[in-house]
Design an enzyme around this catalytic site. Sequence first.
Site, PDB file in Angstrom:
ATOM      1  CB  CYS A 196       5.178  -1.445  -2.073  1.00 50.16           C
ATOM      2  SG  CYS A 196       5.042  -3.219  -2.139  1.00 50.16           S
ATOM      3  CG  ASP A 226       0.870  -4.302  -2.234  1.00 49.61           C
ATOM      4  OD1 ASP A 226       1.965  -4.286  -2.833  1.00 49.61           O
ATOM      5  OD2 ASP A 226       0.745  -3.962  -1.048  1.00 49.61           O
ATOM      6  CG  ASP A 227       4.165  -7.011  -4.105  1.00 52.84           C
ATOM      7  OD1 ASP A 227       4.493  -5.835  -4.303  1.00 52.84           O
ATOM      8  OD2 ASP A 227       4.640  -7.722  -3.199  1.00 52.84           O
ATOM      9  CG  ASP A 234       2.644  -1.864  -5.275  1.00 52.86           C
ATOM     10  OD1 ASP A 234       2.643  -2.962  -5.885  1.00 52.86           O
ATOM     11  OD2 ASP A 234       2.490  -1.778  -4.044  1.00 52.86           O
ATOM     12  CG  ASN A 235       6.280  -3.666  -6.560  1.00 52.24           C
ATOM     13  OD1 ASN A 235       6.138  -2.906  -5.609  1.00 52.24           O
ATOM     14  ND2 ASN A 235       6.160  -4.977  -6.434  1.00 52.24           N
TER      15      ASN A 235
END
Length: 570
Positions: free
Chosen positions: A85, A49-50, A330-331
């Site tokens: 996200c 995540d991130d 995700d990003n």
Amino acid sequence: MKTSIAFLAPIVILSFSKLVAVQSQSSDRNGRGHDHHNQKPNFLVFLTDDQDLHMNSLDYLPLVQKYIRDEGTEFTNYYTTTAMCCPSRVSLWSGQFAHNHNVTDEAPPHGSYTKFVAQNLDQNWLPAWLQKQGYSNNYIGKFINGVSPTLKHAPKGFDKDHWEPLVEPNIYTFYSPTFSTNDGPLEAHSGVYQTDIISDKSIAILDGLAQNKSQPFLFVISPTAPHDEVWVNGTSGVLFTPPIPAKRHEGLFKNVKVPRVPNFNPDVNDKPSWIGALPKLPDSEIDRIDAKYRARLQSLQATDELVERVIKRLEHNGQLDNTYIVYTTDNGYHLGTHRMYAGKQTPYEEDTNIPFIIRGPGIAKGKKSSAVATHTHFPATVLKLADLPIPDELDAHSIPVLENKAIYGKDQPTEAFAVEFWSNAFFEDAIGRFNTNDYKSVRLIGQGYNLLYTVWCTGEREYYDLVKDPFQVKNIYEETPFNVLDRLDALLNVLRTCKGPTCRDPWSVIHSEHLDNKAFSNKKSHKRVRSLKDALAKKYDAFYASLPKFTFKSCMQYYLPANEITVPAF
Ligand SMILES: *[C@@H]1O[C@H](CO)[C@@H](O)[C@H](O)[C@H]1NC(C)=O
Ligand SMILES: *[C@@H]1O[C@H](CO)[C@@H](O)[C@H](O)[C@H]1NC(C)=O
Ligand SMILES: *[C@@H]1O[C@H](CO)[C@@H](O)[C@H](O)[C@H]1NC(C)=O
């Protein structure tokens, strides 16, 4: 440096030695490693995540390097098309750009899992397609944002017994995570580290899957590191604080700092709208940024250990050779670039260009590929590897991950895609919320070009040539000739509303009207336009100059088509 992972919850380790038979493998003519019984391959996805690519987080993950990067291919031009996200995760599983799935925010009414389900998006997405073909689909960790503790049922496509999402408000509280357990009571933990619980659960799920090796599986493991810790505490609102590492990783990387690249807290901040108005970050903020960076790297160490443990177990269970393993996020994330404090949400490389590594049968080892790809390409990639039909409505085709490229046939390599955003930008763990962050970009990479062109909701435009300016320091919109910008405006106009085939070959939309036009279809000289290079032919200058230009009417926090229009050529 690393201690081996503690078994934090009792797990049952069953003995399958009698059941484990090493499957004999051979490559078919397409270069895939299917076995003799036409067994479908398994897919194991690590989704963080991130996680940044541009601050070199992968360099601090030796086990991800050893088990995935050295054994597979890394795609260096891999992107999320919405740097947030929730929209990004929906694109990853649906194969649709955000302007088609319309999950454009983290929270309701314009985003979250609630909006995803309300639109029945779980009826037409990768898990559902795989399940129809006999796959067992399993998920553990952070799902599409905003899974509420009252939500009892798995979305369509997932095995009810193995859909264990983290639920609000304990998705990002590292030492007190709460999981949903298929229609049963919530499973709340206290004092145990989230990634370690996910690791134990993953081993148990893998062992269950190994009991029936004739059923192929998709298994997604999604710990929240290195995302900030997020608390919803009483009346104080939502609080972001740096991620908490597992106790055994506290204090690592003492002297490590965010890389001081040319766009880190620059003297001149040549940016439009809210970003251009930011003051230089003072030293006290930079110290905070460096501390957050170290916390992120520390928090990822448990993920690194999880990757090793899971892959070793897969090997022990005799399923490694028939499994594609993906590591992605995700990003992206920025810390201090363009004077911005911590966050994502912008069109710049730090937020959109993300890790994507894949290993498995037929995939080259220890290689890098510059093929352009996005999360939206992911469903077609999986279906292609599994030799299953690919729905025509997907917004992107398969990423050419296999060494044998012949299998990809007539797929047009991706040259350009839109990067889109409709919500506020905000700084995590700091004051700052910005409501002029709606934009649409064309990101184009191919045949000597590497470009980012953005139209903002304020009417501002920016343009970067990343061949000359990889850090996007200087906006050269004003000094760029109109013939180039006219092409990019036309492309943006197609990409912002494209669907299925028109996303996969946007130039065919622009050039379709005049395929019949005598001026352009002189049989001898006519060559189909398939790239920016083709489109830049001088004979098209007047045509491109005459096309209407895309603009936003105003800054809104969601995708309202009536707010996004074209105006006659300037
Ligand atoms: C997207 O959803 C919003 C509500 O969140 C709605 O107002 C809008 O019309 C939708 N856009 C499209 C293109 O369907
Ligand atoms: C194993 O999986 C296959 C394919 O899904 C299924 O047909 C079979 O019944 C399963 N066997 C057992 C013992 O569950
Ligand atoms: C929020 O509340 C919890 C429980 O009282 C506490 O442990 C935590 O430290 C608080 N978080 C913040 C950021 O204040």
